[in-house]
Design a protein around this motif. Structure first.
Motif, PDB file in Angstrom:
ATOM      1  N   GLY A 147       0.798  -1.215   0.000  1.00 12.84           N
ATOM      2  CA  GLY A 147       0.000   0.000   0.000  1.00 12.84           C
ATOM      3  C   GLY A 147       0.832   1.266   0.000  1.00 12.84           C
ATOM      4  O   GLY A 147       0.380   2.307   0.479  1.00 12.84           O
ATOM      5  N   GLY A 148       2.049   1.177  -0.538  1.00 11.53           N
ATOM      6  CA  GLY A 148       2.926   2.342  -0.587  1.00 11.53           C
ATOM      7  C   GLY A 148       3.916   2.410   0.558  1.00 11.53           C
ATOM      8  O   GLY A 148       4.773   3.303   0.591  1.00 11.53           O
ATOM      9  N   GLY A 149       3.838   1.476   1.487  1.00  5.51           N
ATOM     10  CA  GLY A 149       4.649   1.550   2.705  1.00  5.51           C
ATOM     11  C   GLY A 149       6.144   1.593   2.463  1.00  5.51           C
ATOM     12  O   GLY A 149       6.868   2.349   3.133  1.00  5.51           O
ATOM     13  N   THR A 150       6.634   0.793   1.522  1.00  5.09           N
ATOM     14  CA  THR A 150       8.078   0.778   1.286  1.00  5.09           C
ATOM     15  C   THR A 150       8.567   2.154   0.840  1.00  5.09           C
ATOM     16  O   THR A 150       9.622   2.630   1.280  1.00  5.09           O
ATOM     17  N   LEU A 153       8.158   4.941   3.705  1.00 11.54           N
ATOM     18  CA  LEU A 153       9.183   4.808   4.742  1.00 11.54           C
ATOM     19  C   LEU A 153      10.540   5.282   4.247  1.00 11.54           C
ATOM     20  O   LEU A 153      11.261   5.997   4.943  1.00 11.54           O
ATOM     21  N   ARG A 154      10.906   4.878   3.044  1.00  6.94           N
ATOM     22  CA  ARG A 154      12.200   5.306   2.498  1.00  6.94           C
ATOM     23  C   ARG A 154      12.258   6.828   2.402  1.00  6.94           C
ATOM     24  O   ARG A 154      13.280   7.446   2.727  1.00  6.94           O
ATOM     25  N   GLN A 155      11.172   7.447   1.982  1.00  5.88           N
ATOM     26  CA  GLN A 155      11.149   8.899   1.853  1.00  5.88           C
ATOM     27  C   GLN A 155      11.253   9.570   3.214  1.00  5.88           C
ATOM     28  O   GLN A 155      11.944  10.577   3.378  1.00  5.88           O
ATOM     29  N   ARG A 156      10.572   9.029   4.209  1.00  9.86           N
ATOM     30  CA  ARG A 156      10.516   9.664   5.524  1.00  9.86           C
ATOM     31  C   ARG A 156      11.802   9.506   6.324  1.00  9.86           C
ATOM     32  O   ARG A 156      12.189  10.406   7.064  1.00  9.86           O
ATOM     33  N   MET A 157      12.445   8.363   6.213  1.00 12.31           N
ATOM     34  CA  MET A 157      13.535   8.093   7.172  1.00 12.31           C
ATOM     35  C   MET A 157      14.812   7.532   6.563  1.00 12.31           C
ATOM     36  O   MET A 157      15.785   7.311   7.270  1.00 12.31           O
ATOM     37  N   GLY A 158      14.819   7.266   5.263  1.00 14.64           N
ATOM     38  CA  GLY A 158      16.012   6.711   4.635  1.00 14.64           C
ATOM     39  C   GLY A 158      15.925   5.204   4.457  1.00 14.64           C
ATOM     40  O   GLY A 158      15.131   4.517   5.101  1.00 14.64           O
ATOM     41  N   ARG A 159      16.758   4.696   3.573  1.00 10.20           N
ATOM     42  CA  ARG A 159      16.705   3.284   3.187  1.00 10.20           C
ATOM     43  C   ARG A 159      17.031   2.348   4.340  1.00 10.20           C
ATOM     44  O   ARG A 159      16.378   1.313   4.511  1.00 10.20           O
ATOM     45  N   ASN A 160      18.038   2.697   5.152  1.00 10.27           N
ATOM     46  CA  ASN A 160      18.465   1.747   6.187  1.00 10.27           C
ATOM     47  C   ASN A 160      17.382   1.506   7.226  1.00 10.27           C
ATOM     48  O   ASN A 160      17.110   0.363   7.634  1.00 10.27           O
ATOM     49  N   ARG A 161      16.712   2.564   7.661  1.00 19.58           N
ATOM     50  CA  ARG A 161      15.656   2.388   8.655  1.00 19.58           C
ATOM     51  C   ARG A 161      14.419   1.757   8.036  1.00 19.58           C
ATOM     52  O   ARG A 161      13.722   0.972   8.678  1.00 19.58           O
ATOM     53  N   ALA A 162      14.140   2.092   6.770  1.00 21.39           N
ATOM     54  CA  ALA A 162      13.023   1.452   6.086  1.00 21.39           C
ATOM     55  C   ALA A 162      13.264  -0.053   5.982  1.00 21.39           C
ATOM     56  O   ALA A 162      12.347  -0.864   6.206  1.00 21.39           O
ATOM     57  N   LEU A 163      14.493  -0.437   5.667  1.00 22.24           N
ATOM     58  CA  LEU A 163      14.821  -1.865   5.598  1.00 22.24           C
ATOM     59  C   LEU A 163      14.628  -2.542   6.955  1.00 22.24           C
ATOM     60  O   LEU A 163      14.096  -3.665   7.036  1.00 22.24           O
ATOM     61  N   GLU A 164      15.062  -1.885   8.006  1.00 20.17           N
ATOM     62  CA  GLU A 164      14.893  -2.451   9.354  1.00 20.17           C
ATOM     63  C   GLU A 164      13.423  -2.704   9.657  1.00 20.17           C
ATOM     64  O   GLU A 164      13.040  -3.784  10.135  1.00 20.17           O
ATOM     65  N   ILE A 165      12.581  -1.718   9.383  1.00 23.50           N
ATOM     66  CA  ILE A 165      11.159  -1.838   9.694  1.00 23.50           C
ATOM     67  C   ILE A 165      10.503  -2.937   8.877  1.00 23.50           C
ATOM     68  O   ILE A 165       9.755  -3.772   9.401  1.00 23.50           O
ATOM     69  N   VAL A 166      10.778  -2.963   7.576  1.00 20.33           N
ATOM     70  CA  VAL A 166      10.108  -3.918   6.691  1.00 20.33           C
ATOM     71  C   VAL A 166      10.624  -5.339   6.914  1.00 20.33           C
ATOM     72  O   VAL A 166       9.844  -6.303   6.928  1.00 20.33           O
ATOM     73  N   LEU A 167      11.925  -5.506   7.116  1.00 14.81           N
ATOM     74  CA  LEU A 167      12.485  -6.846   7.237  1.00 14.81           C
ATOM     75  C   LEU A 167      12.261  -7.476   8.610  1.00 14.81           C
ATOM     76  O   LEU A 167      12.133  -8.692   8.718  1.00 14.81           O
ATOM     77  N   THR A 168      12.232  -6.674   9.663  1.00 16.70           N
ATOM     78  CA  THR A 168      12.018  -7.262  10.994  1.00 16.70           C
ATOM     79  C   THR A 168      10.541  -7.534  11.263  1.00 16.70           C
ATOM     80  O   THR A 168      10.209  -8.457  12.014  1.00 16.70           O
ATOM     81  N   GLY A 169       9.650  -6.746  10.677  1.00 11.06           N
ATOM     82  CA  GLY A 169       8.223  -6.915  10.949  1.00 11.06           C
ATOM     83  C   GLY A 169       7.828  -6.565  12.364  1.00 11.06           C
ATOM     84  O   GLY A 169       6.717  -6.866  12.799  1.00 11.06           O
ATOM     85  N   GLU A 170       8.723  -5.921  13.105  1.00  8.97           N
ATOM     86  CA  GLU A 170       8.468  -5.640  14.515  1.00  8.97           C
ATOM     87  C   GLU A 170       7.485  -4.485  14.713  1.00  8.97           C
ATOM     88  O   GLU A 170       7.299  -3.646  13.824  1.00  8.97           O
ATOM     89  N   LEU A 171       6.908  -4.423  15.913  1.00 10.09           N
ATOM     90  CA  LEU A 171       6.077  -3.296  16.319  1.00 10.09           C
ATOM     91  C   LEU A 171       6.977  -2.268  16.992  1.00 10.09           C
ATOM     92  O   LEU A 171       7.661  -2.575  17.967  1.00 10.09           O
ATOM     93  N   PHE A 172       6.990  -1.053  16.468  1.00 11.30           N
ATOM     94  CA  PHE A 172       7.850   0.009  16.993  1.00 11.30           C
ATOM     95  C   PHE A 172       7.037   0.926  17.900  1.00 11.30           C
ATOM     96  O   PHE A 172       5.919   1.321  17.550  1.00 11.30           O
ATOM     97  N   ASP A 173       7.609   1.266  19.051  1.00  5.84           N
ATOM     98  CA  ASP A 173       6.907   2.151  19.981  1.00  5.84           C
ATOM     99  C   ASP A 173       6.931   3.581  19.451  1.00  5.84           C
ATOM    100  O   ASP A 173       7.690   3.928  18.540  1.00  5.84           O
ATOM    101  N   ALA A 174       6.090   4.429  20.035  1.00  2.00           N
ATOM    102  CA  ALA A 174       5.917   5.789  19.541  1.00  2.00           C
ATOM    103  C   ALA A 174       7.201   6.611  19.661  1.00  2.00           C
ATOM    104  O   ALA A 174       7.507   7.421  18.776  1.00  2.00           O
ATOM    105  N   LYS A 175       7.955   6.417  20.718  1.00  2.00           N
ATOM    106  CA  LYS A 175       9.205   7.176  20.904  1.00  2.00           C
ATOM    107  C   LYS A 175      10.189   6.873  19.779  1.00  2.00           C
ATOM    108  O   LYS A 175      10.777   7.792  19.188  1.00  2.00           O
ATOM    109  N   THR A 176      10.353   5.594  19.476  1.00  2.03           N
ATOM    110  CA  THR A 176      11.267   5.216  18.395  1.00  2.03           C
ATOM    111  C   THR A 176      10.742   5.695  17.047  1.00  2.03           C
ATOM    112  O   THR A 176      11.510   6.178  16.212  1.00  2.03           O
ATOM    113  N   ALA A 177       9.423   5.566  16.848  1.00  2.00           N
ATOM    114  CA  ALA A 177       8.830   6.017  15.587  1.00  2.00           C
ATOM    115  C   ALA A 177       9.086   7.504  15.367  1.00  2.00           C
ATOM    116  O   ALA A 177       9.361   7.941  14.246  1.00  2.00           O
TER     117      ALA A 177
END
Length: 273
Positions: A147-150, A153-177
């Protein structure tokens, strides 16, 4: 069938409340209703700001309904409304991202998958420090975000963090987000409603032409080349028998129920080979 949205307007602020129990899964009906409402608002000169929130404080939107593939007639209708280069699952996010109004997400609870993509598509997003969570769960389902997520995310925070979010599938808390740039800021839960209301009202009260001028000088980036790559990757994975098995087992174990969605990451890992 009852509506999945509560829509109200006051002093230039339109409030769209997602209300599709039990966990606000982003289903075909909600997608159509969002399309209808947002399209109508594009020509409304009285609407200055749109605030998205949830009737369920625990879940903003769980993710796309895992059974949405069975509603082909609705998906075909949505696909027919999509601009060139935008898939059926990217339509809602792109509507939000290209609204003439300022779009704001008020995130009190969890947003995963398609729900997290709604958050990332909005102009501004504010989340409850103690209770909000964001995740792109798709990799644990054997697929990629569609749905456009990749691209968001890349636009908002850069490729490395986008990769972390997409590949781990983890739930990120609001502070980290907030630190990553996924949202604007994390606000104490007790203050979230008043904070977002103040921001929305202040923006809506700006002199005529200011919102349009600012949005024209800070236009959304054209992400259609990346959307095509995202859609191609998703289409190559979604039909695999293993993916269909995992989705079916996840639903049988409680996905899309309140209990199952509280730790969807753990549930999905329990059905992964």
């Amino acid at each position: 069938m009852p509506s999945t949205l509560q829509v109200s307007s006051d002093n230039g602020v339109v409030r769209i409340v997602l209300d599709s129990p039990p966990v606000n899964a982003l289903g075909a009906q909600m997608m159509i209703e969002l399309h209808t409402v947002l399209t109508g608002l594009r020509e409304d000169p009285q609407a200055k700001v749109i605030v998205f929130s949830s009737a369920n404080r625990e879940f903003f939107s769980a993710h796309v309904d895992m059974g949405i593939g069975e509603q082909m007639d609705v998906l075909q209708w949505l696909a027919a409304q999509a601009p060139e280069g935008v898939s059926v699952f990217q339509v809602v996010g792109e509507l939000i991202r290209n609204q003439p109004q300022v779009t704001i997400v008020k995130l009190a609870g969890k947003a995963r998958g398609g729900g997290a993509e709604v958050v990332a598509a909005a102009d501004l997003a504010f989340a409850a420090l103690e209770t909000a969570g964001l995740g792109q769960i798709e990799s644990l389902m054997g697929i990629v975000p569609a749905g456009g997520g990749t691209q968001y995310l890349r636009q908002r925070m850069g490729r490395n963090r986008a990769l972390e979010i997409v590949l781990t599938g983890e739930l990120f808390d609001a502070k980290t987000a907030a630190e990553y740039g996924w949202i604007n800021r994390a606000v104490p839960a007790v203050d979230l409603d008043a904070f977002v209301d103040r921001v929305a009202r202040n923006i809506a009260a700006l002199p005529e032409g200011v919102i349009a001028g600012v949005k024209q000088t800070l236009p959304p980036e054209d992400l259609t080349p990346g959307f095509a790559l995202e859609q191609k990757s998703w289409a190559a994975l979604i039909g695999r028998p293993e993916v269909q098995r995992m989705m079916a087992e996840a639903l049988a174990k409680g996905a899309q129920t309140v209990e199952g969605e509280r730790d969807l990451e753990g549930l999905m890992r329990s059905v992964t080979p």
